[in-house]
Structures are given as structure tokens and as C-alpha cells.
Scaffold this motif. Structure first.
Motif, PDB file in Angstrom:
ATOM      1  N   THR A 262       0.832  -1.133  -0.225  1.00 49.99           N
ATOM      2  CA  THR A 262      -0.198   0.344  -0.076  1.00 49.99           C
ATOM      3  C   THR A 262       0.975   1.101  -0.092  1.00 49.99           C
ATOM      4  O   THR A 262       2.210   0.652  -0.384  1.00 49.99           O
ATOM      5  CB  THR A 262      -0.959  -0.403   1.040  1.00 49.99           C
TER       6      THR A 262
ATOM      7  N   LYS B 203      -7.046 -11.954  -1.711  1.00 48.03           N
ATOM      8  CA  LYS B 203      -7.637 -10.798  -1.095  1.00 48.03           C
ATOM      9  C   LYS B 203      -9.171 -11.661  -1.093  1.00 48.03           C
ATOM     10  O   LYS B 203     -10.006 -11.169  -1.822  1.00 48.03           O
ATOM     11  CB  LYS B 203      -7.750  -9.574  -1.068  1.00 48.03           C
TER      12      LYS B 203
ATOM     13  N   GLU C  16     -12.247  -8.914   2.212  1.00 47.05           N
ATOM     14  CA  GLU C  16     -11.252  -8.773   3.152  1.00 47.05           C
ATOM     15  C   GLU C  16     -12.471  -7.008   3.526  1.00 47.05           C
ATOM     16  O   GLU C  16     -13.464  -6.645   2.265  1.00 47.05           O
ATOM     17  CB  GLU C  16     -10.282  -8.300   2.549  1.00 47.05           C
TER      18      GLU C  16
ATOM     19  N   ASP D 183     -14.417  -4.089   4.254  1.00 47.67           N
ATOM     20  CA  ASP D 183     -13.820  -2.367   3.773  1.00 47.67           C
ATOM     21  C   ASP D 183     -13.642  -1.663   4.758  1.00 47.67           C
ATOM     22  O   ASP D 183     -14.133  -1.318   5.809  1.00 47.67           O
ATOM     23  CB  ASP D 183     -14.952  -1.775   2.972  1.00 47.67           C
TER      24      ASP D 183
ATOM     25  N   TYR E 129     -17.490  -6.326   2.328  1.00 46.10           N
ATOM     26  CA  TYR E 129     -16.311  -6.532   2.207  1.00 46.10           C
ATOM     27  C   TYR E 129     -16.159  -6.019   0.380  1.00 46.10           C
ATOM     28  O   TYR E 129     -17.037  -6.125  -0.195  1.00 46.10           O
ATOM     29  CB  TYR E 129     -16.627  -8.012   1.669  1.00 46.10           C
ATOM     30  N   GLU E 130     -14.871  -5.978   0.293  1.00 44.83           N
ATOM     31  CA  GLU E 130     -13.911  -5.618  -0.915  1.00 44.83           C
ATOM     32  C   GLU E 130     -14.794  -6.697  -1.665  1.00 44.83           C
ATOM     33  O   GLU E 130     -14.226  -7.714  -1.432  1.00 44.83           O
ATOM     34  CB  GLU E 130     -12.464  -5.100  -0.416  1.00 44.83           C
ATOM     35  N   PRO E 131     -14.339  -6.161  -3.006  1.00 44.28           N
ATOM     36  CA  PRO E 131     -14.073  -7.341  -3.674  1.00 44.28           C
ATOM     37  C   PRO E 131     -13.031  -7.843  -3.690  1.00 44.28           C
ATOM     38  O   PRO E 131     -11.791  -7.514  -3.706  1.00 44.28           O
ATOM     39  CB  PRO E 131     -13.688  -6.687  -5.184  1.00 44.28           C
TER      40      PRO E 131
ATOM     41  N   ARG F 147      -9.279 -10.124  -4.408  1.00 48.57           N
ATOM     42  CA  ARG F 147      -8.186  -9.596  -5.827  1.00 48.57           C
ATOM     43  C   ARG F 147      -7.569 -10.711  -5.586  1.00 48.57           C
ATOM     44  O   ARG F 147      -6.761 -11.347  -4.598  1.00 48.57           O
ATOM     45  CB  ARG F 147      -7.250  -8.065  -4.789  1.00 48.57           C
TER      46      ARG F 147
END
Length: 285
Positions: free
Chosen positions: A139, A168, A171, A173, A184-186, A188
Motif C-alpha cells: 500500500t 484477498k 476482506e 472495507d 466486503y471488498e471485491p 483481489r
């Protein structure tokens, strides 16, 4: 009994015959779905197995394992694991919990193919691999480089390094959590190109010549599937390569690559002349 069943690397048909028989008779079937993923979805698994599969995310496996183990001292419960069951410490931990459970729960493990062995498809000898490392997504304010020290240890001995790439799945948000919402994030999945680029970034800081632009490496994608892909080259070349859909891994080649290994790997090279030149210069060093 708790059966921990390896599913292999690609699709629903990689499960062993023994494993399939257990899946079809078990009281409940769970799919551990966060240390790795198959190249097919849950519905395809259920169609082939002929029964429902319960997705077991990180929270269930690590914090609510009692739900999985409920009744396992009297009934057969199956936990399906992508690859080989004991390639991840998560499953060792679960087996230990079975020993400590009151009453204790018997376990049986059914092994299968793992990236740790399937990587031999590159032509690099498994005897010449050192410590395996993991690469996480960088990051803007977090770029861990502890992997570099273990790669350096391997390089000192001339050994290859298998680099497992970050995934991921489910995960949370963090911004949404701060507002009291669970979103939840998409999913990855790190690519070979991203991994190579991150290794080059760390080399710029460390300057020890371990992960430089002309370090030889091999990228692999979807090993064991019909569309598996293997590409060899320098880290600079692999940082530009598109290897398609997940899952990807990378091998940083040791500086004592045997001639037989070189002859096999060069068949996957982006640029064979460049690959040959770097290999010969490396072997002289």
C-alpha cells in the motif's frame, strides 16, 4: 472423524477417488475458502460432488471452528482444502484443536497436489529450493520487505525461492467498518507482474543485488489446469508480462542453476538470448 481433504490445484476433478467417496458420505462438507481458491466456483463443486458445500471463511475456521467440529467425534465431517492440507499452518492448527477437544476428535488427512511440488513443472529441481516466502500487496504506507532477508539467505546458498502471491478474499472495507457497516471488498489476486515490480522496488531500497532487474525468475499461472502458463525471464521482463487470470506464483532462480534446469527453463523464456546471457554471466559470478 474430521477428514481434511486436499482438492489439488485446478478444478473439481482433481480430488482423489478416496476423497470423493468421503465427501459423498460425510454428514457435512466444508470448503476452506481463504488460504487459496480453486479455478472453479462453488456451484461446480456441488454439481460434481452431488451434495451441498458450506463455505468456511477465515472467521469460521479461526474463530468458530466449534461449528465445524460439532458432532465430529460421532459423525464424519469433511473439510476441503485447495492444494495439500498441510501446506498452510491453518490446517495444522485445526488438527491440534481436534486433539485437544473433549472428547478428542479423530482426524485423517488426504494429501493432494500443492504449488510446493507442482512448481517442478518449471523444470527447476525441487531439491534446489530454499525457504518459501510470501508477497503481500503493498500500500502507499505499508511495504513490508521481510521476505527479502529469506530470499537473501537462499541466494547465498544458490537456491531457488518460491514466492507465494497474496490473495484477498472477503476482506472487510475498513472505511465502511468505521461507519458501522460490514461491507466486503471485491476479491483481489496478485499477479506475477505485480510481484516482480514489488521485488524491484524493495531492491532499490536494499541494494544487495538479490532482486535486481536482471535477476532470473519464472512466473507460473494456473498450474495443473488446461490453460496453465509458465513464463521465464528477468524480473524486469516479468514486471511487464500479462499471465491472465489467477492463481499466480513466482520463482526467483538461484545463482547455481544446473545446466539441465537452464536448458528446460529457457524454453519458457520471453527472450531466450537474453535469458542465456544472464544465466551464463550469473554462473561465472
Amino acid at each position: 472423524m474430521l477428514y481434511i481433504i486436499g482438492l489439488g490445484l485446478a478444478d473439481e476433478k482433481d480430488v482423489s477417488v478416496k476423497g470423493l467417496e468421503i465427501i459423498r458420505r460425510a454428514e457435512r462438507v466444508y470448503l476452506e475458502a481463504y488460504t487459496a481458491v480453486l479455478l472453479v466456483d462453488q456451484q461446480q463443486l456441488e454439481t460434481y460432488y452431488g451434495r451441498p458445500v458450506i463455505l468456511a471463511d477465515r472467521e469460521m475456521v479461526e474463530s468458530h471452528s466449534d461449528d465445524i467440529l460439532a458432532g465430529a467425534h460421532e459423525q464424519d465431517i469433511a473439510l476441503l482444502v485447495v492444494g495439500d492440507p498441510f501446506s498452510a499452518t491453518t490446517h495444522t492448527d485445526l488438527a491440534l484443536r481436534c486433539r485437544q477437544h473433549e472428547p478428542s476428535i479423530p482426524t485423517r488427512t488426504l494429501p493432494n497436489a500443492s504449488i510446493l511440488t507442482a512448481v517442478g513443472a518449471t523444470g527447476l529441481s525441487l531439491y534446489n529450493f530454499g525457504q518459501t516466502v510470501s508477497m503481500v500487496f503493498f500500500t502507499d504506507d505499508w511495504k513490508p520487505s521481510s521476505f527479502y532477508d529469506r530470499v537473501a539467505d537462499n541466494a547465498t546458498l544458490g537456491l531457488h525461492t518460491l514466492v507465494l502471491l497474496d490473495i484477498k478474499v472477503k476482506e472487510p472495507d475498513l472505511k465502511a467498518m468505521a461507519r458501522g457497516k460490514i461491507i466486503y471488498e471485491p476479491p483481489r489476486f496478485m499477479t506475477v507482474a505485480q510481484c516482480a515490480q514489488q521485488m524491484l522496488e524493495v531492491e532499490e531500497e536494499r541494494q544487495q543485488g538479490i532482486c535486481g532487474k536482471e535477476a532470473l525468475a519464472v512466473g507460473v499461472a494456473r498450474l495443473g489446469s488446461e490453460d496453465e502458463l509458465i513464463v521465464a525471464g528477468t524480473l524486469e521482463e516479468l514486471a511487464q508480462v500479462d499471465m491472465g487470470r489467477p492463481l499466480h506464483s513466482l520463482v526467483l532462480c538461484g545463482k547455481k542453476m544446473h545446466e539441465m534446469e537452464w536448458e528446460y527453463v529457457r524454453g519458457f523464456a520471453v527472450d531466450q538470448k537474453k535469458f542465456d546471457r544472464v544465466w551464463k554471466e550469473t554462473n561465472k559470478a
